[in-house]
Enzyme design. Structure first.
Site, short mmCIF file in Angstrom:
data_model
loop_
_atom_site.label_atom_id
_atom_site.label_comp_id
_atom_site.label_asym_id
_atom_site.label_seq_id
_atom_site.Cartn_x
_atom_site.Cartn_y
_atom_site.Cartn_z
CD GLU A 257 -2.52 1.70 0.25
OE1 GLU A 257 -2.45 2.94 -0.24
OE2 GLU A 257 -3.16 0.76 -0.25
CB CYS A 266 -12.83 3.29 -0.08
SG CYS A 266 -14.42 3.18 0.50
CE LYS A 275 -20.69 8.08 0.71
NZ LYS A 275 -19.84 8.69 -0.04
N GLY A 404 -21.69 16.78 -13.13
CA GLY A 404 -22.91 16.79 -12.09
C GLY A 404 -23.11 15.14 -11.94
CG HIS A 666 -47.28 0.76 9.14
ND1 HIS A 666 -47.58 1.48 7.86
CD2 HIS A 666 -48.22 1.27 10.15
CE1 HIS A 666 -48.24 2.86 8.34
NE2 HIS A 666 -48.84 2.27 9.64
#
Length: 694
Positions: A257, A266, A275, A404, A666
């Site tokens: 790496e 990532c 995120k 976009g 629900h």
């Protein structure tokens, strides 16, 4: 009457003192001509030694670990008086030209050997979807001959022998079962020296189109500093998954790496930090949006240093966890930039310029991709890519986002929430062009209200770096007069790193775009080198790379594993989120598929309204004839989580009733998936939909 024969190692070329790694027969076994007796392994290849005679094994005179050469005694055989024959009558011998070194009487002889579909379990009448060889091809043991596909899986059928394809007896579209004739091979006669001895490394199928011709691999003269069974080049989600899986399967693994921490783009500068910042943006926006619902907050104060530290802390926690997992599995991590020297060695250069040569038996390339750069842009620190945007150095007053797509709009979401005035410019006629326009529309409408401008069918033609800002000239349907921006984010896509690792030195074929083409086992044109993730093609998504990494590692460990995902989902973590999987409505129309759709607007969802959101939509695409779900698009909060149910439904071959009759909790957003299925079936009660005309 019996006739005891001594069986010796035949001519195995230049190999001497080769180790026995398998003994494939036992005393008392009845064997035929060409049945494998033992497996040898040198530093270059492994090979099976076949029996030159039919008979019964009387005594085995070697053991595992012994080293043998040409002429070494293997076993004694009670030769059958009447030679045993296979279930199918052999074809007549075909006389060829004499070859030097062949045994007297066997010079140049070959036979035609029929090859049949082997035991494929419970599968019957399986479709042939690929024929991977043609007459005249020279193939080895385990070379894939054809690909079969059932309703549950696809599988490649390997050749049991080495030889030249004489004739092919199946074609694409036919159905076959165990025992069906596949092809006829021209193979060396049973008594010929070295008959059937071949490398067990399977030759790959014919190269995919548009693959650049690979050059001859270079030869490295020297010894590796460290050595492993499997070396993985790149420690992103696909790379570390491959390394850990290979280690779990008993392989000695080295993971290379270039960054100081594992996780690749990532975890370090992509999915995870973005995120984290998107969640912060969501908190900011919700605190503002709920003012109209009676909850009034003081405008949040953004401490940029603290926010950056929190984001970095999330990354550090995850990457540190990966280092712990590597240590637990005894995976050796080598930091630095890796490039191939030849087919068995990679040179790794660290940040100080020190180099280490890493040798391998097998290698998995997980080198990833890099942001595409626009050549006409000036070299200016105010022009950044996604990595620069995530560094969060400052909040510009005015920011232009070029592109976009998903990455551009996610970063625009963050910077808008933090206070930047945003303009998005996109060459195509809509944002996030991979999804259907009706799924993108709610996002587009919301952004039009929030951003300064959304310029579709428009492109940037010039950027001038001035002291007071970046002066941008536009061209196209919605072109503005030249504008001055404080920062420009370039998010026009990513380019694979295939050309940056000197793969040509290993003989690995890389196309003009930098992609490395692989088969369904992730194998490149070099049989012991595999590739996964962004570098093997679209979609460039971490979750695809993870599954490919597992496949490559398992194949390295000798398992018969294939990457055969029917669908791969895509998600834009914008606000609202957009997610889609399988066939879009536009694709189904373009391909002439007879389809139906069921859509459920979130304005009728109690859970959505309780969140203060009513712009969402769940749309399902079904095959009109079978009723099976073939695609879906969802827009709204948590769309990325909801799409997983549809992924599973497509993989399982579910139809609309399977989904609609599954009891969903629900009130939840997940109900919208069931209700979209009910809308297609005409059984929905939460909406009134006029019956479709038959």
């Amino acid at each position: 009457m019996s006739n005891i024969e001594q069986i010796h190692v035949p001519d195995i070329g230049e190999f001497e003192d080769v180790e026995i790694i398998e003994i494939l027969v036992s005393v008392g076994d009845a064997i035929n001509i060409d049945d494998p007796l033992i497996t040898l392994e040198s530093d270059k290849a492994s090979m099976e030694i076949p029996s030159p005679l039919s008979g019964t094994v009387q005594e085995i005179l070697v053991k595992l670990g012994d080293k043998v050469s040409r002429g070494s005694l293997i076993l004694s055989l009670d030769k059958a008086v009447e030679p045993k024959v296979a279930a199918e009558e052999p074809h007549p011998l075909v006389q060829g030209s004499a070859k030097s070194g062949a045994a007297p009487g066997d010079a140049g002889k070959t036979v035609l050997q029929d090859v049949y579909v082997p035991d494929i379990g419970d599968f019957q009448d399986v479709d042939v979807i690929e024929v991977l060889v043609m007459p005249g091809d020279k193939i080895n043991v385990e070379t894939p001959m054809l690909t079969l596909e059932s309703d549950k899986a696809s599988m490649e059928v390997p050749s049991p022998s080495s030889g030249t394809v004489h004739s092919v007896h199946v074609k694409v579209g036919e159905q076959v079962s165990q025992g069906d004739l596949v092809l006829t091979l021209e193979v060396a006669s049973p008594g010929a020296a070295g008959a059937k001895a071949a490398s067990t490394a399977a030759s790959p199928p014919p190269a995919a189109p548009k693959v650049a011709a690979s050059q001859e691999p270079t030869a490295y003269i020297g010894n590796a500093d460290i050595q492993a069974d499997v070396v993985v080049l790149g420690a992103g989600p696909g790379g570390y998954t491959a390394a850990f899986r290979a280690a779990d399967l008993g392989k000695k693994v080295i993971l290379i790496e270039r960054h100081s921490s594992l996780g690749g783009v990532c975890l370090n500068v992509g999915c995870i930090p973005s995120k984290a910042l998107l969640h912060a943006a969501k908190v900011l926006e919700e605190s503002r949006d709920f003012r109209k619902h009676g909850l009034k907050f003081i405008e949040p104060e953004v401490d940029l240093d603290a926010l950056r530290d929190w984001k970095n802390g999330v990354v550090t926690r995850l990457t540190g966890g990966l280092m712990g997992l590597a240590k637990q599995r005894k995976v050796q991590v080598v930091n630095g930039y890796g490039k191939f020297i030849d087919q068995s060695n990679i040179e790794v250069t660290d940040a100080e310029g020190n180099s280490t040569t890493v040798g391998f038996t097998q290698c998995i390339i997980a080198a990833g991709s890099a942001p595409v750069k626009l050549p006409f842009l000036p070299d200016d620190p105010r022009i950044i890519d996604s990595t620069g945007a995530l560094a969060l150095r400052e909040i510009p007053k005015r920011m232009l986002v070029i592109g976009g797509g998903i990455i551009g709009l996610e970063m625009a979401t963050v910077y808008h929430a933090l206070g930047s005035k945003i303009t998005v410019v996109e060459m195509l006629d809509s944002l996030i062009t991979g999804a259907d326009k009706d799924i993108v529309k709610p996002l587009h409408k919301k952004l039009e209200k929030q951003y300064e401008s959304i310029l579709t069918q428009t492109r940037v033609t010039r950027v001038e770096a001035l002291k007071e800002g970046l002066r941008v000239t536009f061209e196209g349907a919605k072109a503005l007069e030249p504008q001055l921006y404080d920062a420009i984010l370039v998010a026009v896509g990513r380019s694979p790193n295939g050309h940056k690792i000197d793969a040509r030195n290993a003989g690995v074929a890389v196309d003009d775009h930098g992609f490395i083409h692989v088969d369904k086992q992730q194998r490149t044109n070099v049989p012991h080198i595999f590739a996964i993730g962004d570098v093997v093609g679209q979609p460039m998504l971490a979750h695809k790379a993870v599954h490919e990494g597992k496949v490559a590692a398992e194949v390295c460990a000798g398992l018969s594993t294939f990457f055969d995902a029917w669908v791969i989902p895509s998600v834009a973590y914008t606000d609202p989120e957009i997610a889609w999987v399988g066939k879009t409505e536009a694709e189904a129309k373009a391909e002439g598929i007879k389809f139906g759709k069921g859509a459920f607007p979130w304005a009728a969802s109690g859970r959505s309204l309780s969140l203060g959101r009513d712009e969402g939509l769940t749309k399902m695409i079904f095959d009109e004839e079978s009723g099976q779900v073939i695609g879906a698009g969802i827009v709204g909060p948590n769309a990325g989580d909801l799409i997983a149910e549809v992924c599973l439904a497509i993989e399982m071959g579910c139809d609309a009733s399977d989904i609609g009759l599954t009891v969903h909790p629900h009130p939840t957003l997940s109900e919208t998936v069931a209700m979209a299925a009910e809308a297609f079936e005409g059984t929905i009660t939460d909406l009134f939909i006029p019956k479709r005309k038959k």
